[in-house]
Design an enzyme around this catalytic site. Structure first.
Site, PDB file in Angstrom:
ATOM      1  N   CYS A 125      -3.416  -3.728   4.622  1.00 31.36           N
ATOM      2  CA  CYS A 125      -2.516  -4.789   5.119  1.00 31.36           C
ATOM      3  C   CYS A 125      -2.977  -6.183   4.731  1.00 31.36           C
ATOM      4  CB  CYS A 125      -2.404  -4.716   6.632  1.00 31.36           C
ATOM      5  SG  CYS A 125      -1.796  -3.135   7.200  1.00 31.36           S
ATOM      6  N   GLU A 166       0.850  -1.191   0.000  1.00 31.11           N
ATOM      7  CA  GLU A 166       0.000   0.000   0.000  1.00 31.11           C
ATOM      8  C   GLU A 166       0.888   1.245   0.000  1.00 31.11           C
ATOM      9  OE1 GLU A 166      -2.049   0.817   3.795  1.00 31.11           O
ATOM     10  OE2 GLU A 166      -1.501  -1.222   4.335  1.00 31.11           O
ATOM     11  N   HIS A 181      -2.133 -10.051  12.434  1.00 30.68           N
ATOM     12  CA  HIS A 181      -1.607  -8.821  11.827  1.00 30.68           C
ATOM     13  C   HIS A 181      -1.092  -7.951  12.972  1.00 30.68           C
ATOM     14  CE1 HIS A 181      -1.022  -5.107   9.867  1.00 30.68           C
ATOM     15  NE2 HIS A 181      -2.085  -4.535  10.407  1.00 30.68           N
TER      16      HIS A 181
HETATM   17  P1  HMG Z   1      -3.094   7.101  21.324  1.00 38.42           P
HETATM   18  O1  HMG Z   1      -4.523   7.501  21.266  1.00 38.42           O
HETATM   19  O2  HMG Z   1      -2.095   8.196  21.382  1.00 38.42           O
HETATM   20  O3  HMG Z   1      -2.790   6.141  22.548  1.00 38.42           O
HETATM   21  O4  HMG Z   1      -2.744   6.186  20.079  1.00 38.42           O
HETATM   22  P2  HMG Z   1      -3.724   5.717  23.776  1.00 38.42           P
HETATM   23  O5  HMG Z   1      -4.006   6.904  24.614  1.00 38.42           O
HETATM   24  O6  HMG Z   1      -4.900   4.888  23.307  1.00 38.42           O
HETATM   25  O7  HMG Z   1      -2.682   4.787  24.531  1.00 38.42           O
HETATM   26  C1  HMG Z   1      -2.320   3.572  23.989  1.00 38.42           C
HETATM   27  C2  HMG Z   1      -2.256   2.570  25.156  1.00 38.42           C
HETATM   28  O8  HMG Z   1      -1.170   2.952  25.990  1.00 38.42           O
HETATM   29  C3  HMG Z   1      -3.503   2.588  26.045  1.00 38.42           C
HETATM   30  O9  HMG Z   1      -3.726   1.261  26.462  1.00 38.42           O
HETATM   31  C4  HMG Z   1      -3.068   3.413  27.230  1.00 38.42           C
HETATM   32  O10 HMG Z   1      -3.786   3.112  28.440  1.00 38.42           O
HETATM   33  C5  HMG Z   1      -1.617   2.998  27.325  1.00 38.42           C
HETATM   34  P3  HMG Z   1      -5.185   0.575  26.236  1.00 38.42           P
HETATM   35  O11 HMG Z   1      -6.189   1.541  26.786  1.00 38.42           O
HETATM   36  O12 HMG Z   1      -5.313   0.471  24.740  1.00 38.42           O
HETATM   37  O13 HMG Z   1      -5.107  -0.711  26.924  1.00 38.42           O
HETATM   38  N1  HMG Z   1      -0.778   3.973  28.052  1.00 38.42           N
HETATM   39  C6  HMG Z   1       0.188   3.627  28.896  1.00 38.42           C
HETATM   40  N2  HMG Z   1       0.637   2.429  29.306  1.00 38.42           N
HETATM   41  C7  HMG Z   1       1.672   2.411  30.202  1.00 38.42           C
HETATM   42  N3  HMG Z   1       2.251   3.524  30.683  1.00 38.42           N
HETATM   43  C8  HMG Z   1       1.842   4.749  30.279  1.00 38.42           C
HETATM   44  C9  HMG Z   1       0.766   4.833  29.359  1.00 38.42           C
HETATM   45  N4  HMG Z   1       0.109   5.857  28.757  1.00 38.42           N
HETATM   46  C10 HMG Z   1      -0.818   5.317  27.937  1.00 38.42           C
HETATM   47  N5  HMG Z   1       2.431   5.845  30.762  1.00 38.42           N
HETATM   48  C11 HMG Z   1      -3.293   4.428  18.534  1.00 38.42           C
HETATM   49  C12 HMG Z   1      -2.919   4.784  19.974  1.00 38.42           C
HETATM   50  C13 HMG Z   1      -3.145   2.938  18.339  1.00 38.42           C
HETATM   51  C14 HMG Z   1      -4.757   4.829  18.308  1.00 38.42           C
HETATM   52  C15 HMG Z   1      -2.365   5.220  17.576  1.00 38.42           C
HETATM   53  O14 HMG Z   1      -1.027   4.814  17.751  1.00 38.42           O
HETATM   54  C16 HMG Z   1      -2.737   5.042  16.108  1.00 38.42           C
HETATM   55  O15 HMG Z   1      -3.616   5.714  15.590  1.00 38.42           O
HETATM   56  N6  HMG Z   1      -2.036   4.100  15.395  1.00 38.42           N
HETATM   57  C17 HMG Z   1      -2.295   3.822  13.976  1.00 38.42           C
HETATM   58  C18 HMG Z   1      -3.555   2.990  13.767  1.00 38.42           C
HETATM   59  C19 HMG Z   1      -3.378   1.534  14.140  1.00 38.42           C
HETATM   60  O16 HMG Z   1      -2.274   1.035  14.276  1.00 38.42           O
HETATM   61  N7  HMG Z   1      -4.513   0.832  14.302  1.00 38.42           N
HETATM   62  C20 HMG Z   1      -4.489  -0.596  14.594  1.00 38.42           C
HETATM   63  C21 HMG Z   1      -5.705  -1.338  14.059  1.00 38.42           C
HETATM   64  S1  HMG Z   1      -5.966  -1.024  12.314  1.00 38.42           S
HETATM   65  C22 HMG Z   1      -4.751  -1.975  11.532  1.00 38.42           C
HETATM   66  O17 HMG Z   1      -4.127  -2.791  12.141  1.00 38.42           O
HETATM   67  C23 HMG Z   1      -4.510  -1.707  10.095  1.00 38.42           C
HETATM   68  C24 HMG Z   1      -3.240  -0.926   9.781  1.00 38.42           C
HETATM   69  O18 HMG Z   1      -2.105  -1.757   9.913  1.00 38.42           O
HETATM   70  C25 HMG Z   1      -3.328  -0.332   8.362  1.00 38.42           C
HETATM   71  C26 HMG Z   1      -3.639  -1.255   7.208  1.00 38.42           C
HETATM   72  O19 HMG Z   1      -4.457  -2.155   7.255  1.00 38.42           O
HETATM   73  O20 HMG Z   1      -3.078  -0.979   6.136  1.00 38.42           O
HETATM   74  C27 HMG Z   1      -3.062   0.247  10.735  1.00 38.42           C
END
Ligand code: HMG
Length: 385
Positions: free
Chosen positions: A110, A78, A232
């Site tokens: 993906c 992609e 994945h």
């Molecule tokens: P965010 O909103 O900044 O993070 O981004 P958050 O606030 O949700 O924190 C993440 C986790 O860290 C949470 O845990 C927090 O509690 C924890 P959870 O609630 O999930 O259990 N946390 C801590 N832990 C320990 N110590 C601390 C601390 N602070 C927070 N101090 C997000 C997270 C994944 C949304 C962001 O990184 C993002 O947008 N990533 C890109 C999208 C993605 O990867 N999505 C995955 C599913 S889609 C997919 O897999 C397809 C893809 O590969 C693309 C394709 O298909 O081509 C992406």
């Protein structure tokens, strides 16, 4: 036995430590290390792109394989470099693959790597004496300072499918789920992905449930019929949550050992989109201390947008003799750490888009490098070592 005969991956020779990134962004490093489960992320230098990643990983996978046997080359990506010409044609040229091989590029976020696997297996039904080279290659880019930034990465995974499988033989049953959702996408005019991060993690888990239910109905298998699982891997914690969800849904007993070995490589490569599922498989086969022969693996592929699939395969006796564990360990070990400034410089690099001639400075790449661009044509060359 139809399945994977060889499997290899390659990632950039540069990475940024997520502790360095966290310090620069004013974030508690545990958010990345524990919350996301990631430690490092590979970053491509200006002369490494999806073609050089793909060609290098394919060259490694093709060692010991007669190239004349390759009947089809499928490249899943992609991060494509052209709207018309398939990325695989550059790889076909760089590797000297047979002129009568079919070459196509596949896209569905993906999921496209899994599509390559299934299309390749179908091809072998009618061409049992041929082999299929499938390459999944991507550079994940979300943008500096964005929530997705710590989930970037880059790599290519290549595998040879044949009727003389040596690593994993796949079973026929699968469960597929397709739905029009805007969780992650990248319009033609954008260099970085648009993502509704929280929504994407929700859809990933919902798609897993849908896929498992139809896979279970088709196969009559239970959670306990699978010794290991490969998901994945956009980031490790996502797959961990998925596995917890599946164990609950399927009334199985959750054990971290069912998934942990598949995480080892991705924890320090980052998201490699289409390649991540297959890097997870390499990690499982190569880092597990257990003898996995005759053990069944459950696979879950998810591609935003979205298409997802659950399927299974069994590890073949004697698989260890055909792994490339030392090569992969060396690739990961030999990488060079970047400072924040160097990472941002790599991230911000762009080739000219006006047709002018530009030659890239030589960075550390492995088998091939992007030499430059001239009159809108990308130029590649093998490296000296
Ligand atoms: P965010 O909103 O900044 O993070 O981004 P958050 O606030 O949700 O924190 C993440 C986790 O860290 C949470 O845990 C927090 O509690 C924890 P959870 O609630 O999930 O259990 N946390 C801590 N832990 C320990 N110590 C601390 C601390 N602070 C927070 N101090 C997000 C997270 C994944 C949304 C962001 O990184 C993002 O947008 N990533 C890109 C999208 C993605 O990867 N999505 C995955 C599913 S889609 C997919 O897999 C397809 C893809 O590969 C693309 C394709 O298909 O081509 C992406």
């Amino acid at each position: 036995m139809k399945g994977i005969e060889r499997l290899s991956f390659y990632t950039s020779r540069y990475y940024i430590d997520l502790k360095t990134l966290a310090a620069a962004r004013g974030i508690d490093p545990d958010k990345y290390l524990v919350g996301l489960g990631q430690e490092k992320m590979s970053v491509a230098p200006p002369d490494e792109d999806v073609v050089t990643l793909a060609a290098t990983s394919a060259k490694q996978a093709l060692e010991g394989i007669n190239r004349e046997d390759i009947g089809m080359l499928l490249v899943a990506t992609e991060s494509g470099i052209d709207q018309s010409k398939a990325l695989g044609i550059w790889v076909h040229h760089l590797l000297g693959l047979p002129k009568n091989a079919r070459v196509v590029e596949l896209k569905q976020a993906c999921y496209a790597g899994c599509a390559g696997l299934q299309l390749g297996l179908s091809y072998l039904e009618t061409h049992p004496n041929k082999k299929v080279l499938v390459i999944a290659t991507d550079i994940a880019r979300y943008g500096l300072n964005s929530p997705g930034e710590p989930t970037q990465g880059c790599a290519a995974a290549s595998f040879i499918l044949s009727t003389s499988a040596k690593l994993v033989a796949f079973e026929k049953e699968h469960g597929i789920f397709t739905s029009h959702v805007m969780d992650f996408w990248r319009p033609n005019y954008s260099e970085t992905a648009f993502v509704d991060g929280k929504f994407s993690t929700k859809i990933y888990l919902e798609a897993l449930e849908e896929c498992w239910n139809s896979y279970k109905e088709a196969s009559n298998r239970t959670f306990a019929d699978h010794a290991k699982f490969c998901y994945h891997l956009p980031f490790v914690r996502m797959a961990l949550k998925a596995h917890e969800r599946l164990a609950k849904l399927a009334e199985g007993e959750f054990d971290i050992a069912q998934v942990s070995d598949s995480f080892t490589y991705s924890r320090s490569v980052g998201n490699s989109y289409t390649a991540s599922l297959f890097i997870g498989l390499a990690s499982l086969l190569e880092t597990s201390q257990e003898d996995l022969a005759n053990k069944r693996i459950g696979f879950f592929s998810y591609g935003s947008g979205c298409v997802a699939e659950f399927f299974s395969g069994c590890v073949l006796p004697g698989y260890k003799a055909h792994l490339k564990a030392d090569l992969h360990a060396q690739i990961l070990h030999d990488r060079q750490a970047l400072s924040l400034a160097e990472y941002e410089e790599f991230f911000n690099f762009r080739l000219p888009e006006d047709g002018s001639t530009f030659f890239c400075s030589p960075y550390n790449t492995k088998a091939f490098r992007l030499r430059g661009i001239d009159k809108h044509e990308r130029l590649y060359e093998p490296t000296c070592c």
